[in-house]
Design a protein around this motif. Structure first.
Motif, PDB file in Angstrom:
ATOM      1  N   ALA A   1      -6.918   3.630  -1.517  1.00 14.28           N
ATOM      2  CA  ALA A   1      -8.366   3.659  -1.753  1.00 14.28           C
ATOM      3  C   ALA A   1      -8.907   5.081  -1.634  1.00 14.28           C
ATOM      4  N   GLY A   2      -8.376   5.861  -0.693  1.00 10.11           N
ATOM      5  CA  GLY A   2      -8.788   7.260  -0.549  1.00 10.11           C
ATOM      6  C   GLY A   2      -8.383   8.091  -1.747  1.00 10.11           C
ATOM      7  N   LYS A   3      -7.174   7.851  -2.259  1.00  9.95           N
ATOM      8  CA  LYS A   3      -6.704   8.569  -3.457  1.00  9.95           C
ATOM      9  C   LYS A   3      -7.611   8.260  -4.642  1.00  9.95           C
TER      10      LYS A   3
ATOM     11  N   THR B   1       3.133   1.107   6.972  1.00 15.92           N
ATOM     12  CA  THR B   1       1.691   1.046   6.676  1.00 15.92           C
ATOM     13  C   THR B   1       0.915   0.055   7.548  1.00 15.92           C
ATOM     14  N   THR B   2       1.550  -0.495   8.582  1.00 13.28           N
ATOM     15  CA  THR B   2       0.861  -1.490   9.416  1.00 13.28           C
ATOM     16  C   THR B   2      -0.444  -0.989  10.009  1.00 13.28           C
ATOM     17  N   ASN B   3      -0.500   0.274  10.425  1.00 12.69           N
ATOM     18  CA  ASN B   3      -1.698   0.837  11.066  1.00 12.69           C
ATOM     19  C   ASN B   3      -2.678   1.478  10.092  1.00 12.69           C
ATOM     20  N   VAL B   4      -2.287   1.604   8.830  1.00  7.80           N
ATOM     21  CA  VAL B   4      -3.113   2.322   7.857  1.00  7.80           C
ATOM     22  C   VAL B   4      -4.288   1.442   7.434  1.00  7.80           C
ATOM     23  N   PRO B   5      -5.516   1.988   7.517  1.00  3.22           N
ATOM     24  CA  PRO B   5      -6.682   1.196   7.109  1.00  3.22           C
ATOM     25  C   PRO B   5      -6.656   0.888   5.609  1.00  3.22           C
TER      26      PRO B   5
ATOM     27  N   MET C   1       0.847  -1.183   0.000  1.00  2.47           N
ATOM     28  CA  MET C   1       0.000   0.000   0.000  1.00  2.47           C
ATOM     29  C   MET C   1       0.889   1.242   0.000  1.00  2.47           C
ATOM     30  N   LYS C   2       0.466   2.233  -0.749  1.00  2.00           N
ATOM     31  CA  LYS C   2       1.183   3.493  -0.828  1.00  2.00           C
ATOM     32  C   LYS C   2       0.406   4.567  -0.068  1.00  2.00           C
ATOM     33  N   ILE C   3       1.114   5.511   0.502  1.00  2.00           N
ATOM     34  CA  ILE C   3       0.491   6.637   1.188  1.00  2.00           C
ATOM     35  C   ILE C   3       0.789   7.893   0.378  1.00  2.00           C
ATOM     36  N   TRP C   4      -0.246   8.694   0.181  1.00  2.00           N
ATOM     37  CA  TRP C   4      -0.170   9.900  -0.647  1.00  2.00           C
ATOM     38  C   TRP C   4      -0.413  11.122   0.215  1.00  2.00           C
TER      39      TRP C   4
END
Length: 196
Positions: A170-172, A145-149, A1-4
């Motif tokens: 998914a939010g992006k 990303t362990t805690n990221v939904p 998972m990527k965080i933006w």
């Protein structure tokens, strides 16, 4: 998972939202740190354009006022508000007219804008592996990303809450779809940029 990073896009193309009462800034009314804000009154804002161009920059549908927050116009609020409000506050701002046209852009009529204060905190920045500046502040994040939904979410990390808003994949995807379908200006989900 990527965080933006969820942020204002093309800030050089649009006028910035500015508080009209300087005491609001001195009272830290717009300081964001991931906690709810409680305003006693609706702040008044305008739009500043410091460019020296003949054609002034217009306000965007989503504009910048302070790091770590967004300002939405009525159209952006109608499109994005139902999703964004699940993760924070959309606080009313009042836009004003009758200001010096050399300094501000104003809407034809006074109206309402919305200050987006994200209050959903998710520890996701790896403090040990993230790049830091000379003062020890995080310059560029490395994520855990362990805690990221997995479901679509907007959030802040406690370490960067004063300056960054994040979204997961998914939010992006959801925000990109809403922005494209409505043709909203001034907002993007992009990889975080290094800070000074």
């Amino acid at each position: 998972m990527k965080i933006w990073e969820l942020r204002c896009a093309s800030i050089n193309d649009y006028a910035m939202t500015v508080p009209l009462d300087k005491s609001d800034m001195r009272a830290y009314l717009f300081d964001v740190n991931g906690e709810p804000l409680n305003w006693k009154r609706v702040p008044h804002v305008g739009f500043a354009d410091s460019s020296r161009k003949k054609h002034k920059r217009p306000p965007a549908d989503v504009s910048v006022m302070v790091p770590g927050a967004l300002v939405l116009n009525g159209r952006a609020y109608a499109v994005l508000g139902p999703f964004l409000s699940r993760f924070g506050q959309l606080l009313e701002l009042r836009t004003e007219t009758g200001l010096d046209p050399r300094e501000f852009y104003n809407e034809a009529e006074p109206g309402t804008r919305y200050f987006y204060n994200v209050t959903h905190l998710v520890p996701c920045v790896d403090l040990e592996r993230s790049a830091r500046n000379d003062l020890g502040h995080i310059r560029l994040e490395v994520f855990d990303t362990t805690n990221v939904p997995v479901e679509a979410a907007v959030f802040k990390d406690p370490a960067t809450a004063k300056s960054r808003i994040y979204v997961n994949d998914a939010g992006k995807a959801l925000i990109d779809e809403l922005v494209a379908s409505a043709g909203l200006s001034g907002i993007e989900c992009a990889p975080p940029r290094p800070r000074l």
